[in-house]
Motif scaffolding. Structure first.
Motif, PDB file in Angstrom:
ATOM      1  N   ARG A  67       0.837  -1.213   0.000  1.00 23.13           N
ATOM      2  CA  ARG A  67       0.000   0.000   0.000  1.00 23.13           C
ATOM      3  C   ARG A  67       0.870   1.260   0.000  1.00 23.13           C
ATOM      4  O   ARG A  67       0.528   2.245  -0.638  1.00 23.13           O
ATOM      5  N   GLY A  71       0.466   3.138  -3.437  1.00 18.44           N
ATOM      6  CA  GLY A  71      -0.505   4.196  -3.241  1.00 18.44           C
ATOM      7  C   GLY A  71       0.048   5.416  -2.535  1.00 18.44           C
ATOM      8  O   GLY A  71       0.272   6.456  -3.148  1.00 18.44           O
ATOM      9  N   GLN A  75       0.953   8.940  -4.237  1.00 25.30           N
ATOM     10  CA  GLN A  75      -0.025  10.015  -4.107  1.00 25.30           C
ATOM     11  C   GLN A  75       0.525  11.202  -3.321  1.00 25.30           C
ATOM     12  O   GLN A  75       0.154  12.342  -3.588  1.00 25.30           O
TER      13      GLN A  75
END
Length: 127
Positions: A67, A71, A75
């Motif tokens: 993750r 991600g 991000q």
């Protein structure tokens, strides 16, 4: 197959020789997080480490690193942790952490880590 390779590359408890303190392991985790060093994070967390955090469900160490890599770090390329306070015992570290991105503190919470034989085996985060 890629998940299997990633899991195999994760932390293996040290069985002989010097074992780093829990604080040293958590400091290395914080440093790797701040550098977005996914390979180092894998070296510090066991694949099956119990992770209780701000997710929809509990995760494992392998899922958490995935993750971060897939991600969070993409991000928020400037996301960072800073330790404000810490309490540590032989295998347990609890610390108040602030996380920031975009040059601003975004939140503060309590993170707890349990370390066994040089590996993080459980982690919990609450705001």
């Amino acid at each position: 197959m890629e998940d299997l390779v990633a899991a195999l590359a994760m932390c293996v408890p040290i069985t002989s020789g010097p074992i780093p303190s829990a604080v040293a392991v958590v400091d290395a985790f914080t440093e790797a997080y701040n550098e977005h060093d996914v390979a180092k994070l894998r070296e510090l967390l066991t694949a099956d480490a119990f992770i209780d955090g701000p997710f929809d469900e509990d995760a494992t160490g392998a899922i958490l690193v995935d993750r971060y890599e897939g991600g969070l770090f993409k991000q928020l390329p400037d996301v960072r942790l800073r330790v404000q306070q810490r309490l540590a015992t032989s295998d347990f570290v609890a610390q108040i952490e602030e996380w920031s991105f975009d040059g601003k503190v975004q939140g503060t919470g309590l993170s707890t880590y349990r370390v066994d034989s040089g590996c993080i085996v459980s982690m919990s985060y609450s705001q």
